[in-house]
Design an enzyme around this catalytic site. Structure first.
Site, PDB file in Angstrom:
ATOM      1  N   ASP A  50       0.829  -1.209   0.000  1.00  0.00           N
ATOM      2  CA  ASP A  50       0.000   0.000   0.000  1.00  0.00           C
ATOM      3  C   ASP A  50       0.864   1.259   0.000  1.00  0.00           C
ATOM      4  O   ASP A  50       0.480   2.273  -0.587  1.00  0.00           O
ATOM      5  CB  ASP A  50      -0.993   0.000   1.166  1.00  0.00           C
ATOM      6  CG  ASP A  50      -2.284   0.731   0.796  1.00  0.00           C
ATOM      7  OD1 ASP A  50      -2.786   0.502  -0.323  1.00  0.00           O
ATOM      8  OD2 ASP A  50      -2.769   1.539   1.593  1.00  0.00           O
ATOM      9  N   GLU A  91      -0.156  10.857   5.119  1.00  0.00           N
ATOM     10  CA  GLU A  91      -0.236   9.408   5.007  1.00  0.00           C
ATOM     11  C   GLU A  91       1.127   8.802   4.688  1.00  0.00           C
ATOM     12  O   GLU A  91       1.498   7.762   5.240  1.00  0.00           O
ATOM     13  CB  GLU A  91      -1.233   9.067   3.895  1.00  0.00           C
ATOM     14  CG  GLU A  91      -1.831   7.700   4.011  1.00  0.00           C
ATOM     15  CD  GLU A  91      -3.093   7.626   3.165  1.00  0.00           C
ATOM     16  OE1 GLU A  91      -4.058   8.358   3.469  1.00  0.00           O
ATOM     17  OE2 GLU A  91      -3.107   6.855   2.202  1.00  0.00           O
ATOM     18  N   GLU A 143     -11.349   5.762  -2.669  1.00  0.00           N
ATOM     19  CA  GLU A 143     -11.342   6.227  -1.277  1.00  0.00           C
ATOM     20  C   GLU A 143     -12.416   5.523  -0.444  1.00  0.00           C
ATOM     21  O   GLU A 143     -12.178   5.144   0.708  1.00  0.00           O
ATOM     22  CB  GLU A 143     -11.583   7.743  -1.229  1.00  0.00           C
ATOM     23  CG  GLU A 143     -10.520   8.583  -1.931  1.00  0.00           C
ATOM     24  CD  GLU A 143      -9.198   8.654  -1.182  1.00  0.00           C
ATOM     25  OE1 GLU A 143      -8.687   7.596  -0.742  1.00  0.00           O
ATOM     26  OE2 GLU A 143      -8.662   9.766  -1.042  1.00  0.00           O
ATOM     27  N   GLU A 213      -9.469  -3.453  -6.193  1.00  0.00           N
ATOM     28  CA  GLU A 213      -9.382  -3.445  -4.721  1.00  0.00           C
ATOM     29  C   GLU A 213      -9.403  -4.874  -4.164  1.00  0.00           C
ATOM     30  O   GLU A 213      -8.659  -5.192  -3.244  1.00  0.00           O
ATOM     31  CB  GLU A 213     -10.501  -2.600  -4.104  1.00  0.00           C
ATOM     32  CG  GLU A 213     -10.335  -1.100  -4.340  1.00  0.00           C
ATOM     33  CD  GLU A 213      -9.178  -0.461  -3.545  1.00  0.00           C
ATOM     34  OE1 GLU A 213      -8.722  -1.039  -2.535  1.00  0.00           O
ATOM     35  OE2 GLU A 213      -8.723   0.623  -3.950  1.00  0.00           O
TER      36      GLU A 213
HETATM   37  C1  LIG Z   1      -5.342  -0.092  -2.562  1.00  0.00           C
HETATM   38  C2  LIG Z   1      -5.761   1.198  -1.957  1.00  0.00           C
HETATM   39  N1  LIG Z   1      -6.955   1.703  -2.254  1.00  0.00           N
HETATM   40  C3  LIG Z   1      -7.351   2.873  -1.705  1.00  0.00           C
HETATM   41  C4  LIG Z   1      -6.531   3.566  -0.840  1.00  0.00           C
HETATM   42  C5  LIG Z   1      -6.903   4.878  -0.209  1.00  0.00           C
HETATM   43  O1  LIG Z   1      -8.154   5.149  -0.181  1.00  0.00           O
HETATM   44  C6  LIG Z   1      -5.301   2.992  -0.536  1.00  0.00           C
HETATM   45  N2  LIG Z   1      -4.448   3.609   0.330  1.00  0.00           N
HETATM   46  N3  LIG Z   1      -4.942   1.817  -1.103  1.00  0.00           N
END
Ligand SMILES: Cc1ncc(CO)c(N)n1
Length: 224
Positions: A50, A91, A143, A213
């Site tokens: 991520d 972040e 998001e 996702e």
């Molecule tokens: C895979 C992924 N999708 C969405 C976000 C943020 O919304 C993230 N940080 N990582």
């Protein structure tokens, strides 16, 4: 019906693709965080992947910001997206401190296939050929999946391990929920005036975000 009561096109699409939406927002990895059974090597895999994703997401959001300034016709759109970009700055710092907390050295993490494919998809959305309404729909979905997933880990009856609460709070907090609603309202407003072609494309992009996702969460299974 009052405008506020009317079901928007995004909610109609979410209903239509309900099982895919659930797969993206209630993935086994997320459920395992909530019930406390999460395997920490899975968490570390997710963290490293991520971090790389977010580094690629920044230019995507910057592109949305530029379009919000030029193409939206509403001055508030830019402020909403700028808020999102600002929180990505925090972040990245958060990821770095989590990386040292968990002993994940990001300089050695290699993007897995699902991550590469998601990045390529984001790059394609940055093309000027793609309409603002379509890009906004994608932005909202990206998001919203994290917001819904991590809010689930903080909901009533959760057994989320204490050391993962910070991660869940990043996306599961109420401010982030409000921000997602603002992005959704922008997308809805754009879709109300969109052409048939743009609507077809926006629904397709929404489905593809959800698929990316799911594939992204799936990487955590490898635990590498
Ligand atoms: C895979 C992924 N999708 C969405 C976000 C943020 O919304 C993230 N940080 N990582």
């Amino acid at each position: 019906m009052e405008k506020s009561e009317k079901k928007g096109v995004i909610d109609t699409w979410i209903d239509k693709h309900r099982s895919l939406y659930a797969a993206a927002t209630r993935h086994d990895f997320v459920v395992s965080i909530r019930d406390g059974s999460v395997d920490l090597s899975s968490f570390k895999t997710w963290l490293g992947q991520d971090y790389l994703f977010v580094r690629g997401f920044v230019p995507f959001v910057a592109n949305v910001l530029i379009r919000a300034g030029k193409e939206s016709g509403e001055t508030s759109d830019m402020e909403v997206v700028l808020g999102g970009l600002a929180s990505l700055n925090d972040e990245i710092e958060w990821f770095k401190s989590e990386g040292s907390k968990w002993g994940v050295d990001f300089s050695t993490v290699v993007a897995q296939k699902a991550n590469q494919e998601y990045s390529r998809f984001l790059e394609a959305l940055m093309s000027s050929e793609v309409e603002y309404s379509v890009v906004m729909t994608a932005f909202w979905a990206i998001e919203a999946v994290y917001q819904e997933s991590f809010a689930h880990c903080l909901g009533d009856g959760n057994k989320t391990p204490a050391e993962l609460i910070g991660a869940c709070n990043r996306w599961g907090n109420d401010g982030f929920r409000q921000y997602c609603l603002s992005v959704k309202n922008i997308a809805e407003r754009c879709l109300e005036n969109a052409s048939r072609e743009a609507l077809v494309e926006a629904e397709d992009v929404l489905v593809r975000v959800l698929e990316h996702e799911v594939a992204f969460w799936e990487m955590s299974r490898g635990g590498q």
